[in-house]
Motif scaffolding. Structure first.
Motif, PDB file in Angstrom:
ATOM      1  N   THR A  62       0.801  -1.226   0.000  1.00 22.58           N
ATOM      2  CA  THR A  62       0.000   0.000   0.000  1.00 22.58           C
ATOM      3  C   THR A  62       0.835   1.278   0.000  1.00 22.58           C
ATOM      4  N   GLY A  63       2.045   1.206   0.560  1.00 23.56           N
ATOM      5  CA  GLY A  63       2.852   2.412   0.723  1.00 23.56           C
ATOM      6  C   GLY A  63       2.430   3.238   1.915  1.00 23.56           C
ATOM      7  N   PHE A  64       1.411   2.795   2.650  1.00 26.10           N
ATOM      8  CA  PHE A  64       0.907   3.544   3.793  1.00 26.10           C
ATOM      9  C   PHE A  64       1.688   3.204   5.057  1.00 26.10           C
ATOM     10  N   GLY A  65       1.919   4.221   5.881  1.00 26.17           N
ATOM     11  CA  GLY A  65       2.440   3.998   7.220  1.00 26.17           C
ATOM     12  C   GLY A  65       3.881   3.526   7.272  1.00 26.17           C
ATOM     13  N   ARG A  66       4.222   2.925   8.408  1.00 21.65           N
ATOM     14  CA  ARG A  66       5.564   2.412   8.669  1.00 21.65           C
ATOM     15  C   ARG A  66       5.439   0.943   9.072  1.00 21.65           C
ATOM     16  N   VAL A 112     -20.927 -12.889   9.301  1.00 26.35           N
ATOM     17  CA  VAL A 112     -20.488 -11.489   9.376  1.00 26.35           C
ATOM     18  C   VAL A 112     -19.787 -11.123   8.071  1.00 26.35           C
ATOM     19  N   ALA A 113     -20.117  -9.952   7.544  1.00 25.17           N
ATOM     20  CA  ALA A 113     -19.381  -9.395   6.402  1.00 25.17           C
ATOM     21  C   ALA A 113     -18.354  -8.417   6.950  1.00 25.17           C
ATOM     22  N   GLY A 114     -17.085  -8.683   6.704  1.00 17.07           N
ATOM     23  CA  GLY A 114     -16.024  -7.831   7.230  1.00 17.07           C
ATOM     24  C   GLY A 114     -15.383  -6.997   6.133  1.00 17.07           C
ATOM     25  N   LEU A 115     -15.645  -5.690   6.131  1.00 16.46           N
ATOM     26  CA  LEU A 115     -15.055  -4.794   5.135  1.00 16.46           C
ATOM     27  C   LEU A 115     -13.703  -4.309   5.655  1.00 16.46           C
ATOM     28  N   ILE A 116     -12.649  -4.475   4.859  1.00 21.58           N
ATOM     29  CA  ILE A 116     -11.289  -4.207   5.316  1.00 21.58           C
ATOM     30  C   ILE A 116     -10.679  -3.035   4.556  1.00 21.58           C
ATOM     31  N   PRO A 117     -10.129  -2.030   5.263  1.00 19.29           N
ATOM     32  CA  PRO A 117      -9.524  -0.868   4.611  1.00 19.29           C
ATOM     33  C   PRO A 117      -8.068  -1.125   4.231  1.00 19.29           C
ATOM     34  N   SER A 118      -7.531  -0.260   3.396  1.00 17.40           N
ATOM     35  CA  SER A 118      -6.130  -0.386   2.996  1.00 17.40           C
ATOM     36  C   SER A 118      -5.182   0.237   4.018  1.00 17.40           C
ATOM     37  N   THR A 119      -5.704   1.097   4.898  1.00 19.44           N
ATOM     38  CA  THR A 119      -4.833   1.762   5.875  1.00 19.44           C
ATOM     39  C   THR A 119      -4.375   0.818   6.982  1.00 19.44           C
ATOM     40  N   ASN A 120      -5.249  -0.074   7.418  1.00 19.14           N
ATOM     41  CA  ASN A 120      -4.915  -1.028   8.480  1.00 19.14           C
ATOM     42  C   ASN A 120      -5.361  -2.430   8.052  1.00 19.14           C
ATOM     43  N   ASN A 247       2.359   6.791  10.648  1.00 21.30           N
ATOM     44  CA  ASN A 247       2.100   8.000   9.845  1.00 21.30           C
ATOM     45  C   ASN A 247       0.645   8.458   9.902  1.00 21.30           C
ATOM     46  N   GLY A 248       0.033   8.296  11.080  1.00 23.79           N
ATOM     47  CA  GLY A 248      -1.289   8.878  11.309  1.00 23.79           C
ATOM     48  C   GLY A 248      -2.460   8.151  10.701  1.00 23.79           C
ATOM     49  N   THR A 249      -2.323   6.848  10.419  1.00 22.74           N
ATOM     50  CA  THR A 249      -3.402   6.129   9.726  1.00 22.74           C
ATOM     51  C   THR A 249      -4.516   5.633  10.645  1.00 22.74           C
ATOM     52  N   ILE A 250      -4.351   5.755  11.960  1.00 23.09           N
ATOM     53  CA  ILE A 250      -5.437   5.367  12.867  1.00 23.09           C
ATOM     54  C   ILE A 250      -6.402   6.548  12.994  1.00 23.09           C
ATOM     55  N   CYS A 251      -7.690   6.286  12.792  1.00 24.15           N
ATOM     56  CA  CYS A 251      -8.675   7.371  12.721  1.00 24.15           C
ATOM     57  C   CYS A 251      -8.889   8.087  14.047  1.00 24.15           C
ATOM     58  N   ALA A 252      -8.414   7.511  15.150  1.00 21.31           N
ATOM     59  CA  ALA A 252      -8.544   8.185  16.448  1.00 21.31           C
ATOM     60  C   ALA A 252      -7.391   9.143  16.704  1.00 21.31           C
TER      61      ALA A 252
END
Length: 490
Positions: A62-66, A112-120, A247-252
Motif C-alpha cells: 500500500t505504501g501507507f504507514g511504517r 459477518v461481512a467484514g469490510l477491510i480498509p487499505s490503511t490497516n 504515519n497517522g493512519t489510525i482514525c482516532a
C-alpha cells in the motif's frame, strides 16, 4: 469457453463463500465454549507469530504507514485483543440472575461481512476474525483492492491455524476478486447477518443503506486541547507519538491542536523542540491544496505518508528530521482542509482566549466532521475535564494519553478494538469499541414473578359515614322538649 466478466465472477464468488460460511456457522453454533476458545487462541497465536511478515507486506503493497508500527498494530490486534476477550462468556448461558429469575443465553448472529480498509489491512483482518469467531460467527471479508495481497495472506495464516484447532472450513474466508458489485452482494445477501464496516465514508454509508444490520465507523477528526494546567512537554510528546504512529493512519489520531492564548508561545516552542515544523502562511496554502480533492474527500496521495514524501509532493522545503507539519488555523469548514480529517502527519493549530472558547471550537470542529468519534484533552483540572465530558459530541474523551493508542484501548482501559463506534450523532449503530458482545444476540429466559391479580388495582373501600353520638343528659333534655311540644298541640 465462456468467460465471466470480473463483476459477475466477484458476485458468484461471494454467493459461494456465503453458502459455505453459513454451513460452517451452523457447526460453530453447537460448539462448546472450550472449543470456540481453542479456535480463537489459535487465530491470535498465528496473527502474533506472523506479525512482522504481515506488517511488511501491508506496507510494501500500500505504501501507507511504517512497517515497524504495523508490527505493533498486528501485535495489538492479536495478542492484546485476545487477552481482553479470552475469558469472556459467549456460548450458552452467559448470565443467570437467581434473584430476579432472568437468564441470558448467547446466540450468534450468523455470517459477518467484514469490510477491510487499505490503511490497516492485516491488523483489521485479525481483529475482526477474533471477535466474530469468539461470538460463534463465521466471517467473509471484502478486501480493499489496494491491499488484496496482504489481506489474503493474513486470511490464509489465521484460517490455517483455526482449521487445525477444529474450526469448520469456510468459517473464515475472503473474496479474491474484489469489486464494488461483489461487495454490494456481500452486504445485501439474505444470509449475511451483520456488516462490520471499516473504510471510507462512502463505504460505510453503503453498508448502512444495504438493508442489513451494520456496525460502521464514521470519519475521525479528533481535536486535542492542551489546557493551561497540562504538562506541556508530556502533552506534546503524546500528541507527536500518536500522530507519527504509522504515519497517522489510525482514525482516532489527533487532527488539530487547540491552546489558550496564554499558553500559545510555550506550547509552540515545545512542539518545535520535539520536531514539529510550523508552516508559514504561504506554505500552509501550498500544502492545503494537496490535503483534499476537488470532491471534498481526503487526497489518498498524503494518506499514511511520511513528512518527507508529503513535502516533496507539495514542493516544500522543511528541516531534516521533521516529524509533523503544523499550520495555524482560525476557521472550520468543508473547504478548510486543515480543519478536516488528515490521516497523515499534518496538524491544524488553533488559539483561543480561554477554555470555554476552546470547548466551543472543539464542538465546531467535530460537528464539521468527526462527530461521535474521539477527542483528546491534556489537563490537570478535573472540573474542566468534566465540562468537556458533558459537552463534547464524542464517544471517547481521552485524557492525558495519545489519541491513536488511547482510542483503540492500547493505552487506556476501554475495550481493545480497531472498529470504534461513533454513536447516533456520528451515524453509527453503537458508540462502543466493538467487541464480541456486539456480535451476539441475547436470548432472555425469564420466570413469572407476579399474577394478573397483582397488577390490577383493588377498588378503594369507602368508609361508612360517622354516626353522631350525644350524652345521656342531652338525650333527656331532647325528649322533654319533644313531649312539651306534643302537649302544646293537644
Amino acid at each position: 469457453m465462456e468467460m465471466l466478466d470480473k463483476d459477475l465472477r466477484s458476485i458468484q464468488e461471494v454467493r459461494d463463500l456465503i453458502k459455505k460460511a453459513k454451513e460452517a456457522q451452523a457447526k460453530l453454533a453447537v460448539m462448546t465454549q472450550a472449543q470456540i476458545d481453542a479456535i480463537v487462541k489459535a487465530i491470535a497465536d498465528a496473527g502474533y507469530a506472523h506479525r512482522e511478515k504481515l506488517a511488511r507486506m501491508a506496507n510494501e503493497e500500500t505504501g501507507f504507514g511504517r512497517w515497524e508500527d504495523k508490527i505493533v498494530k498486528n501485535a495489538f490486534a492479536s495478542k492484546h485483543v485476545y487477552e481482553s476477550i479470552k475469558d469472556m462468556k459467549t456460548v450458552g448461558i452467559i448470565n443467570d440472575d437467581k434473584v430476579h429469575k432472568v437468564m441470558d443465553v448467547a446466540v450468534p448472529v450468523g455470517v459477518v461481512a467484514g469490510l477491510i480498509p487499505s490503511t490497516n489491512p492485516t491488523s483489521t483482518v485479525i481483529y475482526k476474525a477474533l471477535i466474530s469467531l469468539k461470538a460463534g460467527n463465521s466471517i467473509v471479508f471484502s478486501p480493499h483492492p489496494n491491499a488484496l495481497k496482504s489481506i489474503l495472506e493474513t486470511v490464509k495464516v489465521i484460517n490455517d491455524a483455526a482449521v487445525q484447532a477444529g474450526c469448520p472450513e469456510g468459517a473464515i474466508a475472503s473474496m479474491t476478486v474484489p469489486t464494488i458489485q461483489g461487495t454490494d452482494q456481500l452486504m445485501k445477501h439474505k444470509d449475511t447477518s451483520v456488516i462490520l464496516a471499516t473504510g471510507g465514508e462512502a463505504m460505510v454509508k453503503a453498508a448502512y443503506s444495504s438493508g442489513t444490520p451494520a456496525i460502521g465507523v464514521g470519519p475521525g477528526n479528533g481535536p486535542a486541547f492542551i489546557e493551561k494546567s497540562a504538562n506541556f512537554e508530556l502533552a506534546v510528546k503524546r500528541i507527536l507519538d500518536s500522530k507519527t504512529f504509522d504515519n497517522g493512519t489510525i482514525c482516532a489520531s489527533e487532527q488539530s491542536v487547540i491552546v489558550e492564548a496564554c499558553s500559545k508561545e510555550a506550547v509552540m516552542a515545545e512542539f518545535k523542540k520535539q520536531g514539529a515544523y510550523f508552516l508559514t502562511a504561504d506554505e500552509a496554502v501550498q500544502l492545503g491544496k494537496f490535503i483534499m480533492r476537488a470532491n471534498g474527500t481526503m487526497n489518498p496521495q498524503i494518506v499514511g505518508r511520511s513528512v518527507d514524501h508529503i513535502a516533496k509532493l507539495a514542493n516544500l522545503n522543511v528541516p531534516a528530521g521533521t516529524r509533523v507539519l503544523i499550520a495555524e488555523e482560525t476557521s472550520v469548514g468543508r473547504n478548510v482542509p486543515y480543519s478536516r480529517e488528515k490521516l497523515a502527519p499534518i496538524l491544524a493549530f488553533y488559539t483561543e482566549d480561554n477554555w470555554e472558547a476552546a470547548c466551543a471550537r472543539s464542538i465546531e470542529i467535530l460537528n464539521g466532521e468527526g462527530a461521535g468519534h474521539t477527542m483528546m484533552i491534556h489537563s490537570e483540572n478535573e472540573e474542566i475535564i468534566r465540562q468537556f465530558a458533558l459537552k463534547q459530541p464524542v464517544s471517547r474523551l481521552l485524557v492525558n494519553t495519545p489519541g491513536a493508542l488511547g482510542g483503540i484501548g492500547a493505552t487506556t482501559a476501554i475495550a481493545p478494538a480497531l472498529t470504534l463506534g461513533c454513536g447516533a450523532v456520528g451515524g453509527s449503530s453503537t458508540s462502543d469499541n466493538v467487541s464480541p458482545m456486539n456480535l451476539l444476540n441475547i436470548r432472555k429466559l425469564t420466570y413469572g414473578l407476579r399474577e394478573l391479580e397483582d397488577l390490577v388495582e383493588q377498588p378503594t373501600v369507602q368508609a361508612a359515614p360517622a354516626v353522631a353520638t350525644i350524652s345521656q343528659d342531652d338525650k333527656e333534655q331532647l325528649i322533654s322538649m319533644i313531649v312539651a311540644r306534643i302537649l302544646e298541640k293537644m
